[in-house]
Motif scaffolding. Structure first.
Motif, PDB file in Angstrom:
ATOM      1  N   THR A 179       2.869   4.075 -33.847  1.00  8.55           N
ATOM      2  CA  THR A 179       2.565   2.660 -34.054  1.00  8.55           C
ATOM      3  C   THR A 179       2.093   2.064 -32.739  1.00  8.55           C
ATOM      4  O   THR A 179       2.004   2.749 -31.722  1.00  8.55           O
ATOM      5  N   VAL A 180       1.810   0.765 -32.751  1.00 11.13           N
ATOM      6  CA  VAL A 180       1.384   0.106 -31.527  1.00 11.13           C
ATOM      7  C   VAL A 180       2.482   0.197 -30.469  1.00 11.13           C
ATOM      8  O   VAL A 180       2.201   0.212 -29.266  1.00 11.13           O
ATOM      9  N   SER A 181       3.719   0.290 -30.916  1.00 10.88           N
ATOM     10  CA  SER A 181       4.838   0.370 -29.974  1.00 10.88           C
ATOM     11  C   SER A 181       4.982   1.742 -29.335  1.00 10.88           C
ATOM     12  O   SER A 181       5.824   1.922 -28.452  1.00 10.88           O
ATOM     13  N   THR A 182       4.195   2.699 -29.780  1.00 12.52           N
ATOM     14  CA  THR A 182       4.237   4.037 -29.174  1.00 12.52           C
ATOM     15  C   THR A 182       2.835   4.497 -28.817  1.00 12.52           C
ATOM     16  O   THR A 182       2.514   5.679 -28.901  1.00 12.52           O
ATOM     17  N   TYR A 183       1.981   3.546 -28.402  1.00 14.02           N
ATOM     18  CA  TYR A 183       0.619   3.911 -27.977  1.00 14.02           C
ATOM     19  C   TYR A 183       0.655   4.820 -26.757  1.00 14.02           C
ATOM     20  O   TYR A 183      -0.193   5.684 -26.596  1.00 14.02           O
ATOM     21  N   VAL A 184       1.642   4.572 -25.890  1.00 14.75           N
ATOM     22  CA  VAL A 184       1.792   5.351 -24.670  1.00 14.75           C
ATOM     23  C   VAL A 184       3.159   6.013 -24.704  1.00 14.75           C
ATOM     24  O   VAL A 184       4.162   5.379 -25.058  1.00 14.75           O
ATOM     25  N   MET A 185       3.188   7.279 -24.367  1.00 15.60           N
ATOM     26  CA  MET A 185       4.434   8.044 -24.389  1.00 15.60           C
ATOM     27  C   MET A 185       4.767   8.540 -22.992  1.00 15.60           C
ATOM     28  O   MET A 185       3.870   8.881 -22.212  1.00 15.60           O
ATOM     29  N   GLY A 186       6.048   8.580 -22.704  1.00 12.01           N
ATOM     30  CA  GLY A 186       6.472   9.036 -21.388  1.00 12.01           C
ATOM     31  C   GLY A 186       7.671   9.960 -21.471  1.00 12.01           C
ATOM     32  O   GLY A 186       8.403   9.969 -22.468  1.00 12.01           O
ATOM     33  N   TRP A 187       7.835  10.726 -20.419  1.00  9.48           N
ATOM     34  CA  TRP A 187       9.020  11.563 -20.249  1.00  9.48           C
ATOM     35  C   TRP A 187       9.812  11.024 -19.054  1.00  9.48           C
ATOM     36  O   TRP A 187       9.237  10.785 -17.991  1.00  9.48           O
ATOM     37  N   PHE A 188      11.102  10.858 -19.264  1.00  8.85           N
ATOM     38  CA  PHE A 188      11.988  10.333 -18.244  1.00  8.85           C
ATOM     39  C   PHE A 188      13.035  11.379 -17.896  1.00  8.85           C
ATOM     40  O   PHE A 188      13.410  12.201 -18.743  1.00  8.85           O
ATOM     41  N   ARG A 189      13.481  11.311 -16.651  1.00 10.74           N
ATOM     42  CA  ARG A 189      14.513  12.244 -16.196  1.00 10.74           C
ATOM     43  C   ARG A 189      15.708  11.454 -15.662  1.00 10.74           C
ATOM     44  O   ARG A 189      15.538  10.571 -14.809  1.00 10.74           O
ATOM     45  N   GLN A 190      16.888  11.795 -16.154  1.00 12.64           N
ATOM     46  CA  GLN A 190      18.132  11.218 -15.652  1.00 12.64           C
ATOM     47  C   GLN A 190      18.876  12.322 -14.922  1.00 12.64           C
ATOM     48  O   GLN A 190      19.497  13.186 -15.562  1.00 12.64           O
ATOM     49  N   ALA A 191      18.753  12.327 -13.609  1.00 17.06           N
ATOM     50  CA  ALA A 191      19.447  13.331 -12.804  1.00 17.06           C
ATOM     51  C   ALA A 191      20.841  12.827 -12.460  1.00 17.06           C
ATOM     52  O   ALA A 191      21.062  11.615 -12.379  1.00 17.06           O
ATOM     53  N   PRO A 192      21.783  13.728 -12.251  1.00 15.25           N
ATOM     54  CA  PRO A 192      23.153  13.316 -11.921  1.00 15.25           C
ATOM     55  C   PRO A 192      23.188  12.420 -10.694  1.00 15.25           C
ATOM     56  O   PRO A 192      22.636  12.763  -9.643  1.00 15.25           O
ATOM     57  N   GLY A 193      23.788  11.250 -10.841  1.00 13.93           N
ATOM     58  CA  GLY A 193      23.938  10.340  -9.719  1.00 13.93           C
ATOM     59  C   GLY A 193      22.691   9.599  -9.318  1.00 13.93           C
ATOM     60  O   GLY A 193      22.687   8.904  -8.296  1.00 13.93           O
ATOM     61  N   GLU A 194      21.643   9.722 -10.099  1.00 13.67           N
ATOM     62  CA  GLU A 194      20.384   9.052  -9.749  1.00 13.67           C
ATOM     63  C   GLU A 194      19.917   8.163 -10.890  1.00 13.67           C
ATOM     64  O   GLU A 194      20.365   8.304 -12.024  1.00 13.67           O
ATOM     65  N   GLU A 195      19.013   7.266 -10.555  1.00 11.72           N
ATOM     66  CA  GLU A 195      18.457   6.401 -11.588  1.00 11.72           C
ATOM     67  C   GLU A 195      17.503   7.195 -12.475  1.00 11.72           C
ATOM     68  O   GLU A 195      16.868   8.156 -12.030  1.00 11.72           O
ATOM     69  N   GLU A 225      16.193  20.514  -8.158  1.00 11.50           N
ATOM     70  CA  GLU A 225      16.192  19.051  -8.220  1.00 11.50           C
ATOM     71  C   GLU A 225      15.522  18.506  -9.480  1.00 11.50           C
ATOM     72  O   GLU A 225      15.527  17.296  -9.712  1.00 11.50           O
ATOM     73  N   ASP A 226      14.946  19.383 -10.288  1.00 11.64           N
ATOM     74  CA  ASP A 226      14.406  18.945 -11.583  1.00 11.64           C
ATOM     75  C   ASP A 226      15.503  18.877 -12.648  1.00 11.64           C
ATOM     76  O   ASP A 226      15.261  18.438 -13.769  1.00 11.64           O
ATOM     77  N   THR A 227      16.692  19.316 -12.298  1.00 13.34           N
ATOM     78  CA  THR A 227      17.809  19.291 -13.235  1.00 13.34           C
ATOM     79  C   THR A 227      18.107  17.868 -13.688  1.00 13.34           C
ATOM     80  O   THR A 227      18.113  16.938 -12.889  1.00 13.34           O
ATOM     81  N   GLY A 228      18.358  17.724 -14.971  1.00 13.31           N
ATOM     82  CA  GLY A 228      18.713  16.423 -15.509  1.00 13.31           C
ATOM     83  C   GLY A 228      18.537  16.395 -17.016  1.00 13.31           C
ATOM     84  O   GLY A 228      18.149  17.393 -17.627  1.00 13.31           O
ATOM     85  N   VAL A 229      18.834  15.258 -17.583  1.00 15.49           N
ATOM     86  CA  VAL A 229      18.576  15.039 -19.007  1.00 15.49           C
ATOM     87  C   VAL A 229      17.200  14.399 -19.126  1.00 15.49           C
ATOM     88  O   VAL A 229      16.924  13.392 -18.479  1.00 15.49           O
ATOM     89  N   TYR A 230      16.368  14.987 -19.938  1.00 20.84           N
ATOM     90  CA  TYR A 230      15.002  14.506 -20.126  1.00 20.84           C
ATOM     91  C   TYR A 230      14.910  13.771 -21.460  1.00 20.84           C
ATOM     92  O   TYR A 230      15.327  14.281 -22.501  1.00 20.84           O
ATOM     93  N   TYR A 231      14.350  12.573 -21.375  1.00 21.58           N
ATOM     94  CA  TYR A 231      14.161  11.738 -22.553  1.00 21.58           C
ATOM     95  C   TYR A 231      12.683  11.462 -22.753  1.00 21.58           C
ATOM     96  O   TYR A 231      11.943  11.300 -21.795  1.00 21.58           O
ATOM     97  N   CYS A 232      12.263  11.393 -23.998  1.00 25.81           N
ATOM     98  CA  CYS A 232      10.933  10.866 -24.268  1.00 25.81           C
ATOM     99  C   CYS A 232      11.080   9.416 -24.716  1.00 25.81           C
ATOM    100  O   CYS A 232      12.103   9.031 -25.292  1.00 25.81           O
ATOM    101  N   ALA A 233      10.076   8.634 -24.405  1.00 20.86           N
ATOM    102  CA  ALA A 233      10.114   7.211 -24.714  1.00 20.86           C
ATOM    103  C   ALA A 233       8.693   6.727 -24.969  1.00 20.86           C
ATOM    104  O   ALA A 233       7.723   7.363 -24.534  1.00 20.86           O
ATOM    105  N   GLY A 234       8.580   5.607 -25.658  1.00 20.03           N
ATOM    106  CA  GLY A 234       7.263   5.088 -25.978  1.00 20.03           C
ATOM    107  C   GLY A 234       7.170   3.595 -25.788  1.00 20.03           C
ATOM    108  O   GLY A 234       8.182   2.880 -25.813  1.00 20.03           O
ATOM    109  N   GLY A 235       5.949   3.124 -25.605  1.00 21.14           N
ATOM    110  CA  GLY A 235       5.695   1.700 -25.456  1.00 21.14           C
ATOM    111  C   GLY A 235       4.245   1.395 -25.724  1.00 21.14           C
ATOM    112  O   GLY A 235       3.427   2.309 -25.858  1.00 21.14           O
ATOM    113  N   PRO A 236       3.879   0.111 -25.806  1.00 21.10           N
ATOM    114  CA  PRO A 236       2.512  -0.257 -26.157  1.00 21.10           C
ATOM    115  C   PRO A 236       1.499  -0.044 -25.042  1.00 21.10           C
ATOM    116  O   PRO A 236       0.319   0.214 -25.321  1.00 21.10           O
ATOM    117  N   ILE A 237       1.930  -0.177 -23.794  1.00 18.97           N
ATOM    118  CA  ILE A 237       1.030   0.033 -22.668  1.00 18.97           C
ATOM    119  C   ILE A 237       1.752   0.809 -21.583  1.00 18.97           C
ATOM    120  O   ILE A 237       2.981   0.850 -21.551  1.00 18.97           O
TER     121      ILE A 237
END
Length: 120
Positions: free
Chosen positions: A26-42, A87-99
């Motif tokens: 949908t318009v809310s998922t025009y752009v997709m991203g991958w996010f990483r949550q590493a231990p102790g980091e943002e 250092e690539d260790t972490g939980v990886y999430y996919c996320a989406g947004g319009p832009i």
């Protein structure tokens, strides 16, 4: 709904490919991203792309090693991760947004995470 998969335990230098299946584009998922949550980091966006392939973004830490891509026919976003480092260790999430700018800061939709662990 975003469904991420493909994580695992690998050694440094190995490769992994993450997949994110998008139930409905949908318009809310025009752009997709991958996010990483590493231990102790943002949580940080490591890569993002529009379904058209334009506007690709990579974090400096993954440039030349990670590749984000889309399969429009399958409504799936991939993250090919090569030359993995501990250092690539972490939980990886996919996320989406319009832009792209919104995906980098406040994505509209989040999928569940998939764990990536890179041993040295």
């Amino acid at each position: 709904q975003l469904q991420a998969s493909g994580g695992g335990l690998v050694q440094a230098g190995d490769s992994l490919r993450l997949s994110c299946a998008v139930s409905r584009r949908t318009v809310s998922t025009y752009v997709m991203g991958w996010f990483r949550q590493a231990p102790g980091e943002e949580c940080e966006c490591v890569a993002a792309v529009g379904w058209s392939g334009a506007g690709t973004y990579y974090a400096d830490s993954v440039k030349a090693r990670f590749t984000i891509s889309t399969d429009n026919a399958k409504n799936t976003v991939y993250l090919q991760m090569n030359s993995l480092k501990p250092e690539d260790t972490g939980v990886y999430y996919c996320a989406g947004g319009p832009i792209l700018q919104m995906v980098l800061t406040t994505p509209t939709y989040w999928g569940q995470g998939t764990q990536v662990t890179v041993s040295s």
